[in-house]
Design a protein around this motif. Structure first.
Motif, PDB file in Angstrom:
ATOM      1  N   THR A  85     -24.656 -24.683 -23.634  1.00 38.63           N
ATOM      2  CA  THR A  85     -24.468 -23.249 -23.419  1.00 38.63           C
ATOM      3  C   THR A  85     -24.175 -22.548 -24.739  1.00 38.63           C
ATOM      4  O   THR A  85     -24.750 -21.493 -25.056  1.00 38.63           O
ATOM      5  CB  THR A  85     -23.329 -22.985 -22.429  1.00 38.63           C
ATOM      6  N   GLY A  86     -23.281 -23.146 -25.538  1.00 38.73           N
ATOM      7  CA  GLY A  86     -22.942 -22.562 -26.831  1.00 38.73           C
ATOM      8  C   GLY A  86     -24.141 -22.495 -27.769  1.00 38.73           C
ATOM      9  O   GLY A  86     -24.336 -21.503 -28.488  1.00 38.73           O
ATOM     10  N   THR A 112     -27.312 -22.334 -26.899  1.00 40.31           N
ATOM     11  CA  THR A 112     -28.213 -21.289 -26.398  1.00 40.31           C
ATOM     12  C   THR A 112     -27.711 -19.905 -26.786  1.00 40.31           C
ATOM     13  O   THR A 112     -28.482 -19.046 -27.250  1.00 40.31           O
ATOM     14  CB  THR A 112     -28.351 -21.392 -24.866  1.00 40.31           C
ATOM     15  N   ASN A 113     -26.422 -19.666 -26.607  1.00 42.87           N
ATOM     16  CA  ASN A 113     -25.858 -18.365 -26.977  1.00 42.87           C
ATOM     17  C   ASN A 113     -26.025 -18.098 -28.474  1.00 42.87           C
ATOM     18  O   ASN A 113     -26.308 -16.964 -28.886  1.00 42.87           O
ATOM     19  CB  ASN A 113     -24.379 -18.314 -26.598  1.00 42.87           C
ATOM     20  N   TYR A 145     -29.996 -17.572 -29.180  1.00 48.34           N
ATOM     21  CA  TYR A 145     -30.678 -16.480 -28.495  1.00 48.34           C
ATOM     22  C   TYR A 145     -29.852 -15.211 -28.364  1.00 48.34           C
ATOM     23  O   TYR A 145     -30.333 -14.218 -27.811  1.00 48.34           O
ATOM     24  CB  TYR A 145     -31.138 -16.941 -27.109  1.00 48.34           C
ATOM     25  N   THR A 168     -27.345 -14.683 -26.461  1.00 46.73           N
ATOM     26  CA  THR A 168     -26.903 -14.450 -25.089  1.00 46.73           C
ATOM     27  C   THR A 168     -25.389 -14.649 -24.977  1.00 46.73           C
ATOM     28  O   THR A 168     -24.735 -15.068 -25.936  1.00 46.73           O
ATOM     29  CB  THR A 168     -27.627 -15.402 -24.125  1.00 46.73           C
ATOM     30  N   ARG A 169     -24.866 -14.385 -23.779  1.00 46.54           N
ATOM     31  CA  ARG A 169     -23.428 -14.530 -23.558  1.00 46.54           C
ATOM     32  C   ARG A 169     -23.164 -15.329 -22.286  1.00 46.54           C
ATOM     33  O   ARG A 169     -22.265 -15.015 -21.504  1.00 46.54           O
ATOM     34  CB  ARG A 169     -22.761 -13.152 -23.454  1.00 46.54           C
ATOM     35  N   TYR A 170     -23.941 -16.358 -22.080  1.00 43.42           N
ATOM     36  CA  TYR A 170     -23.793 -17.168 -20.877  1.00 43.42           C
ATOM     37  C   TYR A 170     -22.500 -17.977 -20.921  1.00 43.42           C
ATOM     38  O   TYR A 170     -22.025 -18.374 -21.991  1.00 43.42           O
ATOM     39  CB  TYR A 170     -24.970 -18.136 -20.741  1.00 43.42           C
ATOM     40  N   THR A 171     -21.968 -18.252 -19.740  1.00 41.95           N
ATOM     41  CA  THR A 171     -20.817 -19.146 -19.636  1.00 41.95           C
ATOM     42  C   THR A 171     -21.192 -20.484 -19.007  1.00 41.95           C
ATOM     43  O   THR A 171     -20.424 -21.436 -19.087  1.00 41.95           O
ATOM     44  CB  THR A 171     -19.689 -18.509 -18.790  1.00 41.95           C
ATOM     45  N   LEU A 229     -24.808 -22.676 -18.578  1.00 37.37           N
ATOM     46  CA  LEU A 229     -26.260 -22.773 -18.728  1.00 37.37           C
ATOM     47  C   LEU A 229     -26.908 -23.601 -17.628  1.00 37.37           C
ATOM     48  O   LEU A 229     -27.942 -23.232 -17.073  1.00 37.37           O
ATOM     49  CB  LEU A 229     -26.594 -23.380 -20.094  1.00 37.37           C
ATOM     50  N   ASN A 238     -33.127 -19.211 -17.708  1.00 39.85           N
ATOM     51  CA  ASN A 238     -32.101 -18.434 -18.394  1.00 39.85           C
ATOM     52  C   ASN A 238     -32.586 -17.917 -19.742  1.00 39.85           C
ATOM     53  O   ASN A 238     -32.336 -16.762 -20.117  1.00 39.85           O
ATOM     54  CB  ASN A 238     -30.839 -19.280 -18.576  1.00 39.85           C
ATOM     55  N   SER A 268     -28.552  -8.589 -25.668  1.00 36.05           N
ATOM     56  CA  SER A 268     -27.473  -9.513 -25.353  1.00 36.05           C
ATOM     57  C   SER A 268     -26.370  -8.826 -24.558  1.00 36.05           C
ATOM     58  O   SER A 268     -25.683  -9.453 -23.783  1.00 36.05           O
ATOM     59  CB  SER A 268     -26.896 -10.123 -26.643  1.00 36.05           C
TER      60      SER A 268
END
Length: 244
Positions: free
Chosen positions: A139-140, A142-143, A146, A148-151, A153, A182, A237
């Motif tokens: 997840t980290g 990817t954020n 990209y 993004t701010r996902y928690t 993934l 995602n 984002s």
């Protein structure tokens, strides 16, 4: 199609392979207002299809052409007739009663409603320390790559407007399907809202997920998609947020 309680029709996609024992519980949690349920069968050797049809006479069945969760979901998406598509698991880990929250999030302006076990109000009875650590690392990454701010993934409880299927352009067969969705949703500039979700433990049977093998596939997907398109801009984002 039944339009109540939302002014949009809803299709629920359930990929399943040898889940006959779990389907009674899974289907019992589905709201009675959804418009269609599509079971995508991975050539089960038990009574998965027979049990599903007995539980829901209006069920639509798709027998997938290849193997893997990604292929099953893609073929289910293609068969869906609803305005909104919801994807849940057949092992009892995703609670159908949460569908209302996902659909409401879309009705309130989101393009893509993404389940999160780490958002406030979410949780998991099933995540091992190793899987949790791997998910947080991926997840980290990817954020970082990209914007993004996902928690969360690697979670398969999601919903989206069917009109965005072409923008997602899904083309993978395995468990990396969630990551691909995602990343491509973000790259397409869709408005994404995370929905708190509580993951239950599988009720019966053994999962086909392999943390090392499938984690490697997720990692390769993250890197491959980096070369496919540009990272999400800072303006985009900001569109990844917790559902209100």
């Amino acid at each position: 199609m039944n339009k109540q309680p939302f002014a949009a029709s809803v299709s629920v996609i359930v990929p399943a392979m040898n889940e006959a024992e779990n389907l009674p519980h899974v289907f019992a949690t589905l709201p009675d207002w959804i418009d269609e349920v599509i079971l995508v069968d991975g050539n089960s050797t038990d009574d998965t299809i027979a049990v599903a049809r007995r539980l829901r006479p209006d069920l639509r069945v798709v027998v997938q052409s290849r193997r893997g969760k990604g292929n099953a979901l893609i073929e289910g998406f293609q068969a869906a007739r609803g305005d909104i598509i919801v994807m849940i698991d057949a092992d009892g880990s995703t609670d159908g009663r949460e569908i209302r929250s996902f659909v409401a999030t879309l009705m309130n302006g989101a393009d893509f409603a993404k389940g999160s076990r780490y958002a406030p109000g979410g949780g998991s009875d099933d995540l091992s320390p190793i899987r949790s650590l791997g998910n947080k690392v991926l997840t980290g990454l990817t954020n970082f790559l990209y914007g993004t701010r996902y928690t969360d993934l690697c979670y398969g409880y999601n919903a989206f407007w069917a009109r965005h299927l072409d923008a997602l352009g899904l083309d993978c067969d395995g468990f990396e399907i969630e990551t691909l969705m995602n990343v491509r949703a973000a790259q397409a500039g869709l408005i994404i809202r995370e929905v708190p979700s509580h993951e239950r433990s599988r009720i019966h049977g053994v999962s086909n997920l392999n943390a090392v093998r499938d984690g490697w596939r997720v990692l390769k997907t993250i890197w491959r998609e980096r070369s496919r398109g540009a990272a999400v801009s800072p303006a985009q984002s900001a569109q990844v947020a917790l559902a209100k």
